[in-house]
Design a protein around this motif. Structure first.
Motif, PDB file in Angstrom:
ATOM      1  N   CYS A  24       1.137  -1.563  -0.191  1.00 36.27           N
ATOM      2  CA  CYS A  24      -0.182  -0.023  -0.013  1.00 36.27           C
ATOM      3  C   CYS A  24       1.003   0.877   0.301  1.00 36.27           C
ATOM      4  CB  CYS A  24      -1.221   0.040   1.378  1.00 36.27           C
ATOM      5  SG  CYS A  24      -0.001   0.543   2.931  1.00 36.27           S
ATOM      6  N   LEU A  25      -0.027   2.799  -0.861  1.00 36.87           N
ATOM      7  CA  LEU A  25       0.763   3.999  -0.321  1.00 36.87           C
ATOM      8  C   LEU A  25       0.272   4.335   0.346  1.00 36.87           C
ATOM      9  CD1 LEU A  25      -0.290   5.727  -2.597  1.00 36.87           C
ATOM     10  CD2 LEU A  25       0.960   4.929  -4.365  1.00 36.87           C
ATOM     11  N   VAL A  26       0.098   5.721   0.940  1.00 29.69           N
ATOM     12  CA  VAL A  26      -0.413   6.371   2.182  1.00 29.69           C
ATOM     13  C   VAL A  26      -0.634   7.508   1.706  1.00 29.69           C
ATOM     14  CG1 VAL A  26       1.645   6.455   3.959  1.00 29.69           C
ATOM     15  CG2 VAL A  26      -0.879   6.678   4.530  1.00 29.69           C
ATOM     16  N   ILE A  27      -1.089   8.855   1.831  1.00 25.85           N
ATOM     17  CA  ILE A  27      -1.979   9.802   1.194  1.00 25.85           C
ATOM     18  C   ILE A  27      -1.910  10.070   2.617  1.00 25.85           C
ATOM     19  CG2 ILE A  27      -2.278  11.694  -0.315  1.00 25.85           C
ATOM     20  CD1 ILE A  27      -3.570   8.716  -1.508  1.00 25.85           C
ATOM     21  N   ASP A  28      -0.650  11.413   2.498  1.00 25.51           N
ATOM     22  CA  ASP A  28      -1.319  12.918   3.821  1.00 25.51           C
ATOM     23  C   ASP A  28      -0.946  11.966   4.557  1.00 25.51           C
ATOM     24  OD1 ASP A  28      -0.534  14.796   2.064  1.00 25.51           O
ATOM     25  OD2 ASP A  28      -3.075  15.401   1.671  1.00 25.51           O
ATOM     26  N   PRO A  29      -0.176  10.714   5.649  1.00 29.01           N
ATOM     27  CA  PRO A  29      -0.037  11.114   6.533  1.00 29.01           C
ATOM     28  C   PRO A  29       0.463  11.385   7.927  1.00 29.01           C
ATOM     29  CG  PRO A  29       1.729   9.820   6.178  1.00 29.01           C
ATOM     30  CD  PRO A  29       1.122  11.017   4.410  1.00 29.01           C
ATOM     31  N   SER A  30      -0.334  12.118   8.722  1.00 24.79           N
ATOM     32  CA  SER A  30      -0.277  13.273   9.611  1.00 24.79           C
ATOM     33  C   SER A  30      -0.380  11.870  11.116  1.00 24.79           C
ATOM     34  CB  SER A  30      -1.507  14.041   9.674  1.00 24.79           C
ATOM     35  OG  SER A  30      -2.802  13.683   9.601  1.00 24.79           O
ATOM     36  N   ASN A  31      -0.597  11.028  10.943  1.00 36.20           N
ATOM     37  CA  ASN A  31      -0.399   9.838  12.474  1.00 36.20           C
ATOM     38  C   ASN A  31       0.114   9.379  12.333  1.00 36.20           C
ATOM     39  OD1 ASN A  31      -1.437   8.512  14.505  1.00 36.20           O
ATOM     40  ND2 ASN A  31      -2.941   9.786  14.474  1.00 36.20           N
ATOM     41  N   GLU A  32       1.152   8.757  12.648  1.00 36.91           N
ATOM     42  CA  GLU A  32       1.968   7.907  12.440  1.00 36.91           C
ATOM     43  C   GLU A  32       1.977   6.779  13.131  1.00 36.91           C
ATOM     44  OE1 GLU A  32       4.301   4.723  13.742  1.00 36.91           O
ATOM     45  OE2 GLU A  32       4.805   6.407  15.622  1.00 36.91           O
ATOM     46  N   LEU A  65       6.957   7.918   9.852  1.00 35.39           N
ATOM     47  CA  LEU A  65       6.908   6.617   8.952  1.00 35.39           C
ATOM     48  C   LEU A  65       8.141   6.630   8.322  1.00 35.39           C
ATOM     49  CD1 LEU A  65       3.248   7.212   7.805  1.00 35.39           C
ATOM     50  CD2 LEU A  65       3.660   5.008   8.747  1.00 35.39           C
ATOM     51  N   ARG A  66       8.719   7.599   7.708  1.00 31.06           N
ATOM     52  CA  ARG A  66      10.023   6.897   6.015  1.00 31.06           C
ATOM     53  C   ARG A  66      10.981   6.311   7.483  1.00 31.06           C
ATOM     54  NH1 ARG A  66      12.484  11.782   4.314  1.00 31.06           N
ATOM     55  NH2 ARG A  66      13.016  12.013   6.071  1.00 31.06           N
ATOM     56  N   ASN A  67      10.620   7.133   8.895  1.00 30.73           N
ATOM     57  CA  ASN A  67      12.330   6.215   9.470  1.00 30.73           C
ATOM     58  C   ASN A  67      12.035   4.966  10.251  1.00 30.73           C
ATOM     59  OD1 ASN A  67      13.058   8.891   9.342  1.00 30.73           O
ATOM     60  ND2 ASN A  67      12.978   9.217  11.989  1.00 30.73           N
ATOM     61  N   ILE A  68      10.743   4.306   9.747  1.00 30.24           N
ATOM     62  CA  ILE A  68      10.084   3.237  10.864  1.00 30.24           C
ATOM     63  C   ILE A  68      10.588   1.887   9.130  1.00 30.24           C
ATOM     64  CG2 ILE A  68       8.270   2.060  11.591  1.00 30.24           C
ATOM     65  CD1 ILE A  68       7.756   4.264  13.537  1.00 30.24           C
ATOM     66  N   TYR A  69       9.700   2.615   8.521  1.00 31.79           N
ATOM     67  CA  TYR A  69       9.565   2.133   7.376  1.00 31.79           C
ATOM     68  C   TYR A  69      10.138   2.141   5.625  1.00 31.79           C
ATOM     69  CZ  TYR A  69       5.197   0.196  10.059  1.00 31.79           C
ATOM     70  OH  TYR A  69       4.375   0.246  10.547  1.00 31.79           O
ATOM     71  N   GLN A  70      11.486   2.806   5.996  1.00 27.25           N
ATOM     72  CA  GLN A  70      11.899   3.131   4.785  1.00 27.25           C
ATOM     73  C   GLN A  70      11.926   3.755   3.721  1.00 27.25           C
ATOM     74  OE1 GLN A  70      15.660   3.448   5.938  1.00 27.25           O
ATOM     75  NE2 GLN A  70      15.104   3.791   7.909  1.00 27.25           N
ATOM     76  N   VAL A  71      10.849   3.695   3.552  1.00 30.47           N
ATOM     77  CA  VAL A  71      10.135   4.306   2.110  1.00 30.47           C
ATOM     78  C   VAL A  71      10.072   5.180   1.202  1.00 30.47           C
ATOM     79  CG1 VAL A  71       8.306   2.120   2.538  1.00 30.47           C
ATOM     80  CG2 VAL A  71       7.993   5.213   3.067  1.00 30.47           C
ATOM     81  N   PRO A  72      10.339   5.106   0.302  1.00 27.89           N
ATOM     82  CA  PRO A  72      10.385   7.024  -0.248  1.00 27.89           C
ATOM     83  C   PRO A  72       8.853   7.950   0.070  1.00 27.89           C
ATOM     84  CG  PRO A  72       9.627   4.953  -2.445  1.00 27.89           C
ATOM     85  CD  PRO A  72      10.154   4.124  -0.937  1.00 27.89           C
ATOM     86  N   VAL A  73       9.045   8.837   0.325  1.00 25.46           N
ATOM     87  CA  VAL A  73       8.346   9.973  -0.134  1.00 25.46           C
ATOM     88  C   VAL A  73       8.437  10.912  -1.616  1.00 25.46           C
ATOM     89  CG1 VAL A  73       8.032  12.101   1.429  1.00 25.46           C
ATOM     90  CG2 VAL A  73       8.844   9.944   2.476  1.00 25.46           C
ATOM     91  N   TYR A  74       7.413  11.215  -2.033  1.00 24.90           N
ATOM     92  CA  TYR A  74       6.725  11.505  -2.758  1.00 24.90           C
ATOM     93  C   TYR A  74       6.409  13.166  -2.672  1.00 24.90           C
ATOM     94  CZ  TYR A  74       8.339   7.379  -5.655  1.00 24.90           C
ATOM     95  OH  TYR A  74       9.313   6.931  -6.067  1.00 24.90           O
ATOM     96  N   GLY A  75       6.281  13.959  -2.660  1.00 27.39           N
ATOM     97  CA  GLY A  75       5.776  15.749  -3.005  1.00 27.39           C
ATOM     98  C   GLY A  75       6.316  16.741  -3.823  1.00 27.39           C
ATOM     99  N   PRO A  76       5.684  18.039  -2.910  1.00 25.78           N
ATOM    100  CA  PRO A  76       5.952  18.884  -4.126  1.00 25.78           C
ATOM    101  C   PRO A  76       7.057  19.749  -3.165  1.00 25.78           C
ATOM    102  CG  PRO A  76       3.963  19.389  -2.792  1.00 25.78           C
ATOM    103  CD  PRO A  76       4.096  18.043  -2.500  1.00 25.78           C
ATOM    104  N   LYS A  77       7.465  20.824  -4.061  1.00 27.04           N
ATOM    105  CA  LYS A  77       7.895  21.803  -3.534  1.00 27.04           C
ATOM    106  C   LYS A  77       8.367  21.971  -2.350  1.00 27.04           C
ATOM    107  CE  LYS A  77      10.742  25.573  -5.861  1.00 27.04           C
ATOM    108  NZ  LYS A  77      10.532  26.723  -6.921  1.00 27.04           N
ATOM    109  N   GLU A  78       6.758  22.735  -2.481  1.00 27.81           N
ATOM    110  CA  GLU A  78       7.106  22.604  -0.395  1.00 27.81           C
ATOM    111  C   GLU A  78       7.407  21.980   0.908  1.00 27.81           C
ATOM    112  OE1 GLU A  78       3.441  24.577  -0.892  1.00 27.81           O
ATOM    113  OE2 GLU A  78       1.918  23.062  -0.262  1.00 27.81           O
ATOM    114  N   THR A  79       6.912  21.001   0.183  1.00 28.68           N
ATOM    115  CA  THR A  79       7.490  20.264   1.613  1.00 28.68           C
ATOM    116  C   THR A  79       9.101  19.214   1.246  1.00 28.68           C
ATOM    117  OG1 THR A  79       6.412  17.701  -0.330  1.00 28.68           O
ATOM    118  CG2 THR A  79       5.572  19.392   1.609  1.00 28.68           C
TER     119      THR A  79
END
Ligand SMILES: [Zn+2]
Length: 255
Positions: A24-32, A65-79
């Motif tokens: 799965c992928l997750v969109i805008d995860p505000s709560n790890e 989430l990135r630290n736990i699962y070592q997955v890539p993060v895709y986001g716009p310039k502002e992130t």
């Protein structure tokens, strides 16, 4: 098989997960912790994190989430500070076994806001809501108008996944101010009754569809791609569709 699942968090935020088999992928995860708990219960493997814009209630779980699962993060310039891959309009994200997402640049709520589109699904962050649209922060009303116009050019069967449960408040704004541009207030009031019952039973009013939004959402109805083809729309005298859009957005800011 592809599926979309929602996790509700904070007051009215939705975290959307797209599942293909056990990935799965997750969109805008505000709560790890909530996402982690969900992944464990359903034995899912997280493969990527997608961000629509740089607001805390969309990104606050990303680092953990990135630290736990070592997955890539895709986001716009502002992130940028969170991204492994900074995305732009028309980029293609191919991380979920042939389920490709096209990046749509959708500025207006924020300057570099993006949406993620995999036909017929659009994850639009805080750009379009059911019966409403996002507030303008560090961007412009013109950008929001153009972004909604861009969304409205997608097919009518597009399923829209916004990030907040604002539907009742948006419908109340429409009803209180008697804004039924297609002279269909009875439909809007009927729809509110259905949604109210869903909310009372803790059922999300989302996703919505572009087809439905064209019937109830005055912000979508004001966009050029809809307004120019619908001679039935009645606007107040001396207002063109953009001026009325601006007027409504300003009025909604204080509702
Ligand atoms: Zn936001």
């Amino acid at each position: 098989m592809l599926k979309v699942i929602v996790i509700r968090t904070l007051i009215d935020n939705y975290i959307w997960l797209v599942l293909k088999n056990n990935k799965c992928l997750v969109i805008d995860p505000s709560n790890e912790p909530l996402v982690t708990k969900f992944l464990k219960i359903y034995k899912l493997q997280l493969v990527a994190i997608l961000i629509t814009h740089n607001h805390n209630d969309h990104v606050s779980g990303v680092s953990a989430l990135r630290n736990i699962y070592q997955v890539p993060v895709y986001g716009p310039k502002e992130t940028n500070y969170l991204n492994n891959y900074t995305v732009k309009d028309n980029n293609v994200i191919d991380v979920l076994q042939q389920c490709k997402f096209i990046v749509l640049s959708l500025p207006g709520h924020t300057k570099y806001h993006v949406g993620y589109y995999h036909y017929p699904w659009l994850f639009c962050g805080d750009t379009l809501f059911s019966a409403g649209c996002g507030r303008i922060f560090n961007s412009s009303i013109e950008n929001m108008f153009n972004s909604l116009n861009k969304i409205n050019k997608l097919p009518s069967n597009t399923i829209i996944f916004p990030s907040h449960e604002y539907t009742i408040n948006n419908l109340d704004f429409i009803i209180t101010n008697n804004i039924a541009l297609l002279n269909n207030m009875f439909i809007i009031k009927y729809y509110r009754r259905i949604i109210k019952r869903m909310i009372l039973n803790k059922i999300p009013s989302l996703p919505t569809s572009l087809y439905l939004e064209r019937i109830i959402n005055p912000f979508i109805q004001c966009t050029n791609s809809f307004y120019n083809e619908n001679k039935l729309i009645k606007l107040p005298k001396n207002m063109n569709n953009f001026n009325y859009f601006k007027f409504l957005r300003n009025k909604k800011d204080t509702f």
